[in-house]
Write a protein that holds these residues in place. Structure first.
Motif, mmCIF file in Angstrom:
data_model
loop_
_atom_site.group_PDB
_atom_site.id
_atom_site.type_symbol
_atom_site.label_atom_id
_atom_site.label_comp_id
_atom_site.label_asym_id
_atom_site.label_seq_id
_atom_site.Cartn_x
_atom_site.Cartn_y
_atom_site.Cartn_z
ATOM 1 N N ASN A 7 0.819 -1.212 0.000
ATOM 2 C CA ASN A 7 0.000 0.000 0.000
ATOM 3 C C ASN A 7 0.853 1.263 0.000
ATOM 4 N N THR A 40 0.582 9.286 -4.516
ATOM 5 C CA THR A 40 -0.869 9.287 -4.501
ATOM 6 C C THR A 40 -1.402 8.232 -3.551
ATOM 7 N N GLN A 41 -2.504 8.545 -2.892
ATOM 8 C CA GLN A 41 -3.168 7.582 -2.017
ATOM 9 C C GLN A 41 -4.004 6.586 -2.810
ATOM 10 N N GLY A 65 -1.039 13.903 3.369
ATOM 11 C CA GLY A 65 -2.134 13.910 2.408
ATOM 12 C C GLY A 65 -3.474 14.076 3.070
ATOM 13 N N THR A 68 -4.521 1.208 -1.675
ATOM 14 C CA THR A 68 -5.022 2.518 -1.298
ATOM 15 C C THR A 68 -4.532 2.890 0.094
ATOM 16 N N ALA A 69 -4.532 4.183 0.350
ATOM 17 C CA ALA A 69 -4.296 4.705 1.693
ATOM 18 C C ALA A 69 -5.458 5.634 1.995
ATOM 19 N N GLY A 70 -6.440 5.133 2.698
ATOM 20 C CA GLY A 70 -7.610 5.947 2.994
ATOM 21 C C GLY A 70 -8.711 5.111 3.607
ATOM 22 N N ARG A 124 -4.672 13.378 -1.346
ATOM 23 C CA ARG A 124 -4.070 12.601 -2.421
ATOM 24 C C ARG A 124 -4.889 11.369 -2.793
ATOM 25 N N LEU A 125 -6.125 11.306 -2.299
ATOM 26 C CA LEU A 125 -7.082 10.379 -2.908
ATOM 27 C C LEU A 125 -7.476 10.888 -4.288
ATOM 28 N N ILE A 150 1.871 6.941 3.651
ATOM 29 C CA ILE A 150 1.562 8.368 3.759
ATOM 30 C C ILE A 150 1.826 8.887 5.162
#
Length: 737
Positions: free
Chosen positions: A65, A372-373, A403, A107-109, A407-408, A68
């Motif tokens: 992943n 980017t996330q 982010g 993803t990071a979110g 950055r999503l 961030i």
């Protein structure tokens, strides 16, 4: 070694492959399908995790992943390493490329990485360990169940023999992988890495200033780009005189870029490429551009406020949820209280501004270095905007310098790609200025609330209404401007009405750390504190009374998660104990409480606030109790996430943070007008976790929402004045000496 994976695991659809590592050794390619429930709405997918074991026993684990600052590049490999049964100092962690075919969702979110990957990562490590055991069993001619493992060693107690993992890695590569549904997992009591505080694998590099962030990317022959766009959201380019900019020192290219009208993809603008970024940025001053500003030029923060006030005076445009006889209960109430709450747009303001490096080649392929996330979404947007096939795009995932949801979105990635296509064969690095970062964000949307509560003759609250005015586009709430029907007291109030009205807006919005919850929690928990005060009790007592006996409440249609009153009670009772509630601090100070449930996490927090005679508010102490399930993977990272959430929330409320618009333009442009929290204002933050028997959940977001209402409730406890608008305006707090 503990329990067998049951039906809650990934089953037999998982694919694990062992192969020989170049130079000898073992490479594990694990492609595991994620259950749809684990990825919370992503529709399922596959997860790839790679383990490489060198002949010398050194283990390399790939972090899949984006990193961030949430520590996922460390914590997911920790899970694999523990089940593999190696020591952490034997492990090297590498960053994956963006590759959905190999890794599935990257993803990071949404605080989803831990709940989505907890069992798959354990399974990957356990399967690799089982394969090595099989290899040793064959070499020694003994049953596999007579072999144990420890610290990267295979041990046969009966004969006293031992082998390092690297010594049998090549033999293991020739064996069939075990069925991941049948591998035996460790009992949590056997964990030696999971549950230990471990520093981030990149932290030494960050401290040394090594070039690991997106903004650090350097390629031979690279040009630096800036991208000038309309200062009003939704504006388009009418005409451009580029001659003067082309003649500036160091400038190599100046050209227009036509957008597709989608702010999340590509808007009209002018690109300037130069031999260094400063020269490119200076050249933009020579541009002579004419913009069609469109309807956005008529929108302003004052206009939104006036429209919200007018909407509160009329009938709501839509009902979202109704329970009981609201009108009858309100008409029969012995007394009522009404209060309005409002919060502003917020910018993410990451320390690393938006940037992306792109190399478009003559053969039509594109290589991106994108912090980017959401890399897979970015690839899709670039492919769509440039008419490329997604497989023609290679994406690296450098570390992201902050982010918090910004950055999503991948607009800066599409911009860099569109610019690079105009100069095939030349690497281009696009870097935004701080002003661009603040003035062209996807903001946390502003929101307005009017609450009314009614009480019977005994003082018991019997009816609750909430009218939410949000921003809309095309008749629907803007991203992160929607509403969750499970907001307390929805689950417990007998007579309740949630209603909504909308204000049309062109302002781009998006997820900010704890999307929606960061505003809703403040409004609802602040008003519930008012309700408690009206009854003559405190907010913890009010909420514990509403929660009743421990148990899971029925899942409501449209709700994103099932709420458990026992877990809520657990964190409320813990933080009350931690903070010595309700013992009051010194005069001019007060304690405030709030509770919130979001992103599968239950958090209760107490803030101590001191209000000086000149109105200055300081926060000396904060207590936090959280429940994110049965296991804290990395206590060091977990506490960092909680403390960071607290600091973020306090900064949003106390730092004067607000994005305001005049004539469709954002007024703030740097940290002098949008000041981030600083170290001297950081309180002492005590953190405790309440363990419950459910799989671990995420931690990047759920600790933030309660701190803001707890702060405002503390201000009321200190000086008797309510905060009903954010950020806190301390001008009215000045007290007589």
């Amino acid at each position: 070694m503990g329990h067998i994976l049951t039906e809650s695991g990934l089953g037999r659809r998982a694919f694990l492959k062992a192969s020989l590592l170049v130079g000898g050794g073992l490479l594990i390619d694990a492609t595991l399908p994620l259950p749809a429930a684990a990825v919370a709405g992503d529709g399922g997918g596959t997860l790839g995790a790679f383990i490489a074991i060198a002949p010398d026993g050194r283990v390399t684990i790939t972090g899949k992943n984006p990193e961030i600052g949430q520590g996922i590049k460390t914590s997911l490999p920790m899970i694999i390493a523990d089940e593999l049964d190696v020591d952490w100092d034997q492990v090297t962690v590498t960053q994956a490329m963006a590759d959905e075919a190999a890794y599935g969702p990257q993803t990071a979110g949404g605080s989803r990485a831990t709940p989505s990957n907890w069992m798959p990562m354990r399974q990957v490590g356990a399967a690799a360990r089982a394969l090595l055991v099989q290899a040793a069993a064959r070499r020694w001619g003994v049953p596999a169940d007579s072999i144990t493992t420890r610290s990267g060693q295979l041990l046969h107690a009966a004969s006293g023999r031992s082998l390092g993992y690297g010594e049998v890695a090549a033999e293991a590569a020739a064996l069939p992988m075990p069925d991941p549904a049948e591998v035996r997992l460790k009992d949590p009591a056997e964990f030696r890495i999971i549950g230990r505080p471990i520093g981030g694998c990149d932290s030494p590099k960050v401290v040394r200033g090594e070039p690991i962030f997106g903004i650090d990317v350097r390629l031979p022959g690279m040009l630096y780009a800036v991208f000038e766009r309309c200062p009003v959201f939704g504006g388009t380019l009418k005409s451009a005189d580029l001659g003067a900019a082309r003649g500036r020192p160091g400038v190599r290219q100046v050209f227009t870029v036509r957008g597709n009208g989608r702010p999340e993809s590509l808007v009209d603008g002018v690109a300037i490429l130069a031999t260094n970024w400063w020269l490119a940025d200076q050249a933009r001053k020579a541009l002579k551009l004419e913009w069609d500003e469109g309807p956005g030029a008529a929108q302003s923060s004052d206009g939104y406020d006036a429209r919200a006030k007018a909407l509160f005076e009329g009938k709501p445009q839509a009902e979202l949820f109704r329970a009981g006889d609201v009108e009858g209960a309100m008409a029969g109430a012995a007394r009522r209280i009404t209060a309005d709450y409002a919060y502003p747009f917020l910018s993410h303001a990451p320390l690393e501004p938006q940037n992306c490096t792109a190399l478009y080649r003559e053969d039509g392929t594109l290589e991106l270095w994108a912090p980017t996330q959401m890399p897979q979404r970015g690839r899709g947007l670039v492919a769509e905007a440039l008419g490329l096939k997604p497989e023609a795009i290679t994406m690296h995932m450098p570390r992201i310098g902050g982010g918090f949801g910004r950055r999503l979105m991948n607009d800066y990635v599409v911009q860099a790609a569109a610019i690079a296509r105009q100069v095939p064969g030349t690497p281009v690095k696009l870097v935004w200025t701080r002003a661009e970062d603040i003035q062209h964000d996807f903001y946390r949307p502003a929101g307005w609330h009017r609450f009314t509560a009614g009480f019977d003759a005994t003082g018991r609250p019997t009816v609750f209404t909430g009218h939410f005015v949000t921003l809309t586009r095309g008749g629907k709430p803007v991203p992160s401007g929607d509403f969750d029907f499970q907001e307390l007291p929805a689950l417990m109030a007998p007579n309740l009405l949630f209603a909504q009205s909308g204000i049309d807006s062109v302002v781009p919005t998006g997820a900010m750390r704890a999307p929606r919850s960061n505003g809703l929690a403040w409004a609802y928990q602040s008003f519930l504190d008012e309700v408690a005060a009206e009854v003559g009790i405190d907010l913890p007592t009010l909420l514990l009374g509403l929660l009743g006996e421990p148990g899971a409440l029925p899942a409501r249609e449209g709700a994103r998660a099932q709420f458990h009153t026992g877990r809520a009670r657990g964190v409320i009772e813990r933080v009350v104990s931690m903070s010595n509630w309700p013992v009051k601090p010194a005069a001019g100070s007060g304690k405030g409480f709030a509770f919130y449930f979001c992103h599968l996490g239950y958090f209760a927090e107490v803030v101590e606030a001191a209000v000086a005679p000149d109105g200055t508010v300081t926060v000396p102490r904060v207590w936090v109790a959280g429940d994110i399930g049965s296991q804290i993977v990395n206590p060091s990272g977990a506490e960092n996430q909680v403390r960071g959430s607290v600091i973020d929330g306090l900064g949003q409320a106390l730092g004067g943070l607000a994005i305001t618009l005049t004539g469709g333009r954002v007024e703030q442009e740097n940290f002098d007008t949008y000041p981030l929290p600083r170290i001297p204002g950081t309180p002492d933050i005590a953190v405790e976790f309440v363990a419950t028997d459910v799989p671990p959940t995420g931690l990047g977001e759920p600790a933030l929402p309660p701190v803001i209402p707890a702060l405002c409730n503390a201000v009321f406890a200190a000086i008797g004045k309510r905060v009903r608008r954010l950020p806190i305006d301390t001008a009215g707090f000045k007290r007589a000496a």
